[in-house]
Design a protein around this motif. Structure first.
Motif, mmCIF file in Angstrom:
data_model
loop_
_atom_site.group_PDB
_atom_site.id
_atom_site.type_symbol
_atom_site.label_atom_id
_atom_site.label_comp_id
_atom_site.label_asym_id
_atom_site.label_seq_id
_atom_site.Cartn_x
_atom_site.Cartn_y
_atom_site.Cartn_z
ATOM 1 N N ASP A 177 -1.628 -4.840 -12.219
ATOM 2 C CA ASP A 177 -0.967 -4.391 -11.005
ATOM 3 C C ASP A 177 -1.479 -2.986 -10.690
ATOM 4 N N VAL A 178 -2.535 -2.918 -9.890
ATOM 5 C CA VAL A 178 -3.174 -1.625 -9.594
ATOM 6 C C VAL A 178 -3.112 -1.369 -8.097
ATOM 7 N N ASP A 179 -2.761 -0.154 -7.728
ATOM 8 C CA ASP A 179 -2.731 0.246 -6.318
ATOM 9 C C ASP A 179 -4.139 0.727 -5.934
ATOM 10 N N LEU A 180 -4.863 -0.075 -5.190
ATOM 11 C CA LEU A 180 -6.259 0.262 -4.886
ATOM 12 C C LEU A 180 -6.379 1.507 -4.006
ATOM 13 N N LEU A 181 -5.401 1.702 -3.118
ATOM 14 C CA LEU A 181 -5.457 2.907 -2.277
ATOM 15 C C LEU A 181 -5.313 4.172 -3.134
ATOM 16 N N ALA A 182 -4.460 4.095 -4.159
ATOM 17 C CA ALA A 182 -4.308 5.243 -5.062
ATOM 18 C C ALA A 182 -5.612 5.470 -5.828
ATOM 19 N N GLU A 183 -6.286 4.385 -6.209
ATOM 20 C CA GLU A 183 -7.579 4.519 -6.909
ATOM 21 C C GLU A 183 -8.610 5.154 -5.987
ATOM 22 N N LYS A 184 -8.578 4.743 -4.709
ATOM 23 C CA LYS A 184 -9.517 5.350 -3.757
ATOM 24 C C LYS A 184 -9.247 6.853 -3.631
ATOM 25 N N ASN A 185 -7.970 7.228 -3.590
ATOM 26 C CA ASN A 185 -7.639 8.656 -3.480
ATOM 27 C C ASN A 185 -8.144 9.445 -4.683
ATOM 28 N N LYS A 186 -8.113 8.804 -5.873
ATOM 29 C CA LYS A 186 -8.645 9.476 -7.065
ATOM 30 C C LYS A 186 -10.149 9.710 -6.909
ATOM 31 N N ILE A 187 -10.832 8.712 -6.329
ATOM 32 C CA ILE A 187 -12.282 8.855 -6.121
ATOM 33 C C ILE A 187 -12.554 10.003 -5.150
ATOM 34 N N LEU A 188 -11.729 10.087 -4.089
ATOM 35 C CA LEU A 188 -11.908 11.158 -3.104
ATOM 36 C C LEU A 188 -11.749 12.533 -3.761
ATOM 37 N N GLU A 189 -10.837 12.606 -4.728
ATOM 38 C CA GLU A 189 -10.662 13.861 -5.472
ATOM 39 C C GLU A 189 -11.927 14.201 -6.246
ATOM 40 N N THR A 190 -12.475 13.175 -6.886
ATOM 41 C CA THR A 190 -13.668 13.378 -7.724
ATOM 42 C C THR A 190 -14.873 13.788 -6.878
ATOM 43 N N PHE A 191 -14.991 13.188 -5.694
ATOM 44 C CA PHE A 191 -16.153 13.473 -4.833
ATOM 45 C C PHE A 191 -15.714 14.314 -3.633
ATOM 46 N N ARG A 192 -14.994 15.375 -3.917
ATOM 47 C CA ARG A 192 -14.381 16.190 -2.868
ATOM 48 C C ARG A 192 -15.395 16.673 -1.826
ATOM 49 N N ASP A 193 -16.592 17.031 -2.282
ATOM 50 C CA ASP A 193 -17.586 17.573 -1.338
ATOM 51 C C ASP A 193 -18.302 16.485 -0.551
ATOM 52 N N ARG A 194 -18.014 15.216 -0.846
ATOM 53 C CA ARG A 194 -18.654 14.130 -0.088
ATOM 54 C C ARG A 194 -17.610 13.237 0.594
ATOM 55 N N GLN A 195 -16.412 13.758 0.750
ATOM 56 C CA GLN A 195 -15.304 12.944 1.303
ATOM 57 C C GLN A 195 -15.629 12.351 2.666
ATOM 58 N N ASN A 196 -16.445 13.064 3.455
ATOM 59 C CA ASN A 196 -16.749 12.581 4.805
ATOM 60 C C ASN A 196 -17.559 11.285 4.792
ATOM 61 N N GLU A 197 -18.146 10.939 3.649
ATOM 62 C CA GLU A 197 -18.922 9.687 3.581
ATOM 63 C C GLU A 197 -18.012 8.459 3.403
ATOM 64 N N PHE A 198 -16.782 8.681 2.963
ATOM 65 C CA PHE A 198 -15.869 7.559 2.704
ATOM 66 C C PHE A 198 -15.177 7.107 3.988
ATOM 67 N N LEU A 199 -14.684 5.884 3.972
ATOM 68 C CA LEU A 199 -13.941 5.364 5.118
ATOM 69 C C LEU A 199 -12.619 6.129 5.262
ATOM 70 N N ASP A 200 -12.282 6.497 6.487
ATOM 71 C CA ASP A 200 -10.998 7.170 6.705
ATOM 72 C C ASP A 200 -9.848 6.213 6.427
ATOM 73 N N HIS A 201 -9.967 5.034 7.026
ATOM 74 C CA HIS A 201 -8.922 4.026 6.859
ATOM 75 C C HIS A 201 -9.524 2.804 6.192
ATOM 76 N N SER A 202 -9.033 2.470 5.025
ATOM 77 C CA SER A 202 -9.517 1.288 4.327
ATOM 78 C C SER A 202 -8.534 0.157 4.534
ATOM 79 N N GLU A 203 -9.053 -0.993 4.955
ATOM 80 C CA GLU A 203 -8.187 -2.162 5.115
ATOM 81 C C GLU A 203 -8.104 -2.908 3.797
ATOM 82 N N LEU A 204 -6.893 -3.195 3.344
ATOM 83 C CA LEU A 204 -6.717 -3.939 2.095
ATOM 84 C C LEU A 204 -6.749 -5.443 2.384
ATOM 85 N N PHE A 205 -7.625 -6.165 1.688
ATOM 86 C CA PHE A 205 -7.711 -7.624 1.827
ATOM 87 C C PHE A 205 -7.011 -8.264 0.631
#
Ligand SMILES: [Zn+2]
Length: 264
Positions: A177-205
């Motif tokens: 039971d993993v919250d993928l949006l929370a995992e994405k936010n962790k990635i954004l923290e890790t790649f703080r200087d490249r955040q603009n490359e990530f999708l602003d809004h991710s659709e969960l399928f």
């Protein structure tokens, strides 16, 4: 009913649950309607390679020796996107088809398929890809304009996440039971200087798979040694048929095999 033909990866259609179609070249079976029926799949001994040639055995990835070493579909960049070279105009096996395959939008995603994983897929194929992996959830996190860039991201993210499907857990519906949006936010923290490359809004399928009962352990069936597999169809997930008594059969492993299918 009895049908003989060559096994192909099942065609899938996103629905709740996913719809599965098994095409043997002779017949097309809508498997969701055949849940609870008894299947017997018997290997008849020859294999049709993707090139159409009948062979006694295949080399790797279900290709014959010649195809494996010559076709762009069997090049190393298929399994390792970061080795793609078409964006540089460099030919590996056939530049035109490598350009067509590699120079198109790709998605880097997180998914749950028995475990949390990261992966790369052509954006046009993403739904099929996630279903083939048996994902119950998938979250695109990046879009890139070609396969190489997606592959380089995957190499980075593989330092944090697995890139393999935990298929034994997947087939037991033992998904974390993993919250993928929370995992994405962790990635954004890790790649703080490249955040603009990530999708602003991710659709969960999200995906559901046909299932009458869930296996508690997993026994994989090899039809090349056992010659046949027999059992009641109780579930389908990824490219696996799940039969009663915990038997699982990976259609993809046996693509191209000439088989007889008996359904009673
Ligand atoms: Zn071939």
């Amino acid at each position: 009913m009895i049908s003989s033909g060559f096994l192909h990866k099942m065609a899938v259609y996103q629905d709740k649950p996913v719809k599965y179609y098994l095409n043997t070249e002779e017949d097309l079976f809508f498997l969701n309607e055949l849940m609870g029926r008894k299947f017997k799949i018997t290997y008849l001994g020859d294999i049709k390679c993707f090139c159409g040639k009948l062979v006694n055995n295949v080399f790797r990835m279900n290709f014959c020796y010649n195809c494996y070493y010559t076709l762009p579909e069997a090049s190393e960049a298929i399994l390792k996107p970061e080795l793609s070279k078409a964006h540089l105009g460099i030919e590996e096996r056939d530049l035109e088809s490598e350009k067509a395959y590699q120079l198109q939008p790709h998605t880097v995603y997180l998914a749950i398929s028995g475990g949390l994983k990261v992966g790369v897929t052509r954006t046009s194929q993403q739904i099929t890809r996630w279903i083939d992996q048996g994902a119950i959830k998938a979250l695109p996190i990046l879009h890139t304009s070609n396969r190489y860039e997606a592959g380089v991201w995957e190499v980075e993210l593989k330092k944090i996440f697995s890139d393999k499907t935990a298929w034994r857990e997947m087939l037991r519906w033992n998904d974390p039971d993993v919250d993928l949006l929370a995992e994405k936010n962790k990635i954004l923290e890790t790649f703080r200087d490249r955040q603009n490359e990530f999708l602003d809004h991710s659709e969960l399928f999200t995906f559901e798979y046909p299932s009458l009962e869930k296996p508690d352990k997993i026994t994989t069936i090899n039809i090349e040694t056992k010659k046949s597999v027999e059992g009641i169809l109780t579930g389908i997930r990824g490219q696996y048929l799940i039969l009663d008594n915990n038997k699982v059969f990976n259609i993809r492993t046996y693509e191209g095999r000439h088989v007889e299918i008996e359904i009673t």
